[in-house]
Design a protein around this motif. Structure first.
Motif, PDB file in Angstrom:
ATOM      1  N   ASN A 184       1.013  23.537  -2.542  1.00 25.66           N
ATOM      2  CA  ASN A 184       0.340  23.050  -4.247  1.00 25.66           C
ATOM      3  C   ASN A 184      -1.126  21.805  -4.146  1.00 25.66           C
ATOM      4  O   ASN A 184      -0.694  20.821  -4.923  1.00 25.66           O
ATOM      5  CB  ASN A 184       1.711  22.174  -4.570  1.00 25.66           C
ATOM      6  N   GLN A 185      -1.985  22.749  -3.764  1.00 20.16           N
ATOM      7  CA  GLN A 185      -3.410  21.660  -3.314  1.00 20.16           C
ATOM      8  C   GLN A 185      -3.570  21.069  -4.804  1.00 20.16           C
ATOM      9  O   GLN A 185      -3.777  19.724  -4.306  1.00 20.16           O
ATOM     10  CB  GLN A 185      -3.876  22.641  -2.857  1.00 20.16           C
TER      11      GLN A 185
ATOM     12  N   SER B  10       5.272  13.289  -2.564  1.00 16.88           N
ATOM     13  CA  SER B  10       3.808  13.909  -2.350  1.00 16.88           C
ATOM     14  C   SER B  10       4.530  14.944  -3.194  1.00 16.88           C
ATOM     15  O   SER B  10       4.989  16.231  -3.413  1.00 16.88           O
ATOM     16  CB  SER B  10       4.514  14.537  -0.375  1.00 16.88           C
ATOM     17  N   VAL B  11       2.522  16.151  -2.888  1.00 11.49           N
ATOM     18  CA  VAL B  11       2.638  17.063  -4.222  1.00 11.49           C
ATOM     19  C   VAL B  11       1.526  18.042  -3.320  1.00 11.49           C
ATOM     20  O   VAL B  11       0.958  19.442  -3.956  1.00 11.49           O
ATOM     21  CB  VAL B  11       1.640  16.984  -4.980  1.00 11.49           C
ATOM     22  N   ASP B  12       1.252  18.220  -1.590  1.00 12.32           N
ATOM     23  CA  ASP B  12       0.198  18.918  -1.138  1.00 12.32           C
ATOM     24  C   ASP B  12       0.818  20.319  -1.176  1.00 12.32           C
ATOM     25  O   ASP B  12       0.626  21.260  -1.162  1.00 12.32           O
ATOM     26  CB  ASP B  12      -0.223  18.258  -0.089  1.00 12.32           C
ATOM     27  N   SER B  13       2.631  19.968  -0.748  1.00 10.25           N
ATOM     28  CA  SER B  13       2.966  21.127  -0.869  1.00 10.25           C
ATOM     29  C   SER B  13       4.597  21.031  -1.321  1.00 10.25           C
ATOM     30  O   SER B  13       4.680  19.645  -1.397  1.00 10.25           O
ATOM     31  CB  SER B  13       3.703  21.364  -0.114  1.00 10.25           C
ATOM     32  N   VAL B  14       5.225  22.057  -2.018  1.00  5.09           N
ATOM     33  CA  VAL B  14       7.043  21.516  -2.909  1.00  5.09           C
ATOM     34  C   VAL B  14       7.385  21.944  -2.093  1.00  5.09           C
ATOM     35  O   VAL B  14       7.763  23.065  -1.054  1.00  5.09           O
ATOM     36  CB  VAL B  14       6.831  21.384  -4.003  1.00  5.09           C
TER      37      VAL B  14
ATOM     38  N   THR C 294       0.613  -1.449  -0.149  1.00  3.80           N
ATOM     39  CA  THR C 294       0.306   0.017  -0.114  1.00  3.80           C
ATOM     40  C   THR C 294       0.737   1.325  -0.045  1.00  3.80           C
ATOM     41  O   THR C 294       1.662   1.372   0.473  1.00  3.80           O
ATOM     42  CB  THR C 294      -0.982  -0.005   0.998  1.00  3.80           C
ATOM     43  N   ALA C 295       0.231   2.952  -0.362  1.00  4.26           N
ATOM     44  CA  ALA C 295       0.924   3.568  -0.309  1.00  4.26           C
ATOM     45  C   ALA C 295       1.057   4.142   1.290  1.00  4.26           C
ATOM     46  O   ALA C 295       0.438   3.981   1.828  1.00  4.26           O
ATOM     47  CB  ALA C 295      -0.066   4.995  -1.330  1.00  4.26           C
ATOM     48  N   PRO C 296       2.082   4.280   1.426  1.00  2.00           N
ATOM     49  CA  PRO C 296       3.140   4.791   3.173  1.00  2.00           C
ATOM     50  C   PRO C 296       2.909   6.297   3.326  1.00  2.00           C
ATOM     51  O   PRO C 296       2.607   6.722   4.343  1.00  2.00           O
ATOM     52  CB  PRO C 296       4.442   4.658   2.776  1.00  2.00           C
ATOM     53  N   ILE C 297       2.688   7.015   2.051  1.00  8.79           N
ATOM     54  CA  ILE C 297       1.969   8.108   1.712  1.00  8.79           C
ATOM     55  C   ILE C 297       1.546   9.243   0.812  1.00  8.79           C
ATOM     56  O   ILE C 297       0.596   7.663   0.248  1.00  8.79           O
ATOM     57  CB  ILE C 297       3.235   9.437   1.651  1.00  8.79           C
ATOM     58  N   SER C 298       0.577   9.657   1.473  1.00  5.42           N
ATOM     59  CA  SER C 298       0.036  10.848   0.091  1.00  5.42           C
ATOM     60  C   SER C 298       0.511  11.329  -1.117  1.00  5.42           C
ATOM     61  O   SER C 298       1.370  12.133  -0.709  1.00  5.42           O
ATOM     62  CB  SER C 298      -1.593  11.772   0.510  1.00  5.42           C
ATOM     63  N   GLY C 299       0.144  11.026  -2.384  1.00  3.60           N
ATOM     64  CA  GLY C 299       1.475  12.019  -3.455  1.00  3.60           C
ATOM     65  C   GLY C 299       1.180  10.904  -4.911  1.00  3.60           C
ATOM     66  O   GLY C 299      -0.155  10.531  -4.719  1.00  3.60           O
ATOM     67  N   ARG C 300       2.123  11.454  -5.601  1.00  3.67           N
ATOM     68  CA  ARG C 300       1.969  11.325  -6.911  1.00  3.67           C
ATOM     69  C   ARG C 300       2.091   9.774  -7.506  1.00  3.67           C
ATOM     70  O   ARG C 300       3.585  10.146  -6.815  1.00  3.67           O
ATOM     71  CB  ARG C 300       2.440  12.189  -7.900  1.00  3.67           C
ATOM     72  N   ALA C 301       1.827   8.943  -7.340  1.00  5.50           N
ATOM     73  CA  ALA C 301       2.559   7.927  -8.194  1.00  5.50           C
ATOM     74  C   ALA C 301       3.171   8.285  -9.227  1.00  5.50           C
ATOM     75  O   ALA C 301       2.930   8.377  -9.727  1.00  5.50           O
ATOM     76  CB  ALA C 301       1.698   6.223  -8.057  1.00  5.50           C
TER      77      ALA C 301
END
Length: 379
Positions: A265-266, A197-201, A167-174
């Motif tokens: 980067n919402q 991760s993409v919510d912030s950069v 499973t994905a350990p973090i939320s983000g873009r694969a």
């Protein structure tokens, strides 16, 4: 002879009349503006790189053949989403065997416990020897240990079975799936995909020593920690971020100090790896003298402007320019408050001291929408 004299007199009269009728041209019209004096924050521009705060190289914890790739490559995923499924059947068999081993160990523990209790009663009656009593107690301890070993083996088997679901350990873009269905994935070795991760950069950039010292002084005095970030082209979309990290030492090789800015980067539009232009505040001036960039002329390594005095005569002023502020330039030396500087029409000036007709305009150019509004009000 008489005819020649008459013609000569007539020509002389015409020349005199032409000289009398010549009129000097009027002074040329130029646009002038008064030097702006106002508080301003000075910014400097640096080149940076977008980096994801969290990057995960996803590898399996158990070996097995990939049964399913359960995500869309390049799409956003949430923490806990199933990405890969390893064939779970071998691990289910091991789990079942571990359950059986635990059940056997528990039955042996129950028997050993009964025999130990019976031995306690018999030894009090002196029906068995002390040696046999000790042997039964030792068997009880051994049975308990076997239960613990069997329980640990079951826990390991259950964990291995869970690890078949990757499973994905973090939320983000694969990223793309580097291993597809039917291929063997080796535990802790095979790279399956990468998550960012993409919510912030983060934007990392290096500032030269002079700018870094000025910025640190500004921050120490309560100055802003905001930075302006432009992605893509020179006139690309601008974002507002803020400094959240400054390195603790300068790079000895480059003489620069590394900074990091955080940018929200919402929508996930900004991708790690992009280049960025970062503008960082380096100083705060309480009364800066500024003029439009168009007014500054160059002569080899010398910069100068044309100033119109109270008699509408043109004077040349050598200036020392500083930081740009939009379409304006900070003037460190060479001008004073109230000076009128030629903005448009410098090509009409041929010599210092010549007279001009100054037309006063604003030093700072208005945006098109504000200019249209001003024209409507004037009408």
């Amino acid at each position: 002879m008489g005819l020649v004299i008459i013609l000569t007199v007539l020509l002389a009269g015409c020349e005199a009349q032409s000289d009398d009728t010549m009129i000097a041209p009027p002074p040329p019209e130029v646009d002038v503006a008064e030097v702006i004096v106002e508080p301003v924050t000075l910014w400097e521009s640096f080149t940076g790189r977008v980096v994801a705060p969290e990057t995960v190289d996803l590898r399996p914890r158990v070996s097995g053949y990939i049964d399913e790739v359960a995500f869309e490559e390049g799409e956003l995923v949430k923490a806990g989403d199933l990405l890969f499924q390893i064939d779970p059947r071998p691990y289910k068999v091991r789990e079942q065997a571990a359950h059986a081993e635990l059940a056997l160990a528990n039955s042996q523990l129950q028997l050993a416990s009964s025999e130990a209790n019976r031995a306690r009663t018999l030894v009090e009656r002196q029906a068995i020897s002390r040696e046999e009593y000790d042997q039964r107690n030792a068997a009880l301890l051994s049975a308990r240990a076997r239960v613990q070993v069997a329980q640990a083996a079951l826990d390991t088997a259950e964990l291995d079975l869970q690890y078949t679901r990757i499973t994905a350990p973090i939320s983000g873009r694969a990223g793309r799936a580097l291993v597809t269905q039917g291929n063997l994935a080796n535990a802790d070795q095979t790279l399956l995909t990468t998550l960012v991760s993409v919510d912030s950069v983060h934007i990392y950039f290096d500032a030269n020593e002079k700018s870094a010292i000025s910025n640190q002084q500004l921050l120490a005095n309560g100055g802003p920690s905001d930075v302006r970030i432009t992605l893509g082209e020179e006139q690309g979309q601008q974002f507002l971020g803020y400094l959240d990290f400054v390195d603790n030492q300068l790079n000895l090789g480059t003489g620069t100090l590394q900074y990091r800015a955080l940018l929200q980067n919402q929508q996930g539009l900004i991708r790690p790896g992009q280049f960025a232009r970062v503008e960082m505040p380096v100083a705060r001036l309480d009364s800066a003298l500024m003029i439009n960039r168009k007014a500054v002329l160059t002569d080899q390594d010398r910069r100068y402007v044309y100033v119109v005095d109270e008699n509408n005569r043109v004077m040349t002023r050598q200036v020392d320019t500083g930081h740009p502020v939009g379409e304006l330039l900070v003037i460190n030396n060479g001008l004073n408050r109230g000076d009128r500087v030629i903005i448009n029409g410098v090509q009409k000036v041929f010599a210092t001291g010549m007279e001009v007709r100054p037309q006063l305009i604003a030093m700072r150019e208005l945006p098109l929408n504000m200019l249209a509004a001003a024209q409507e009000l004037s009408q």
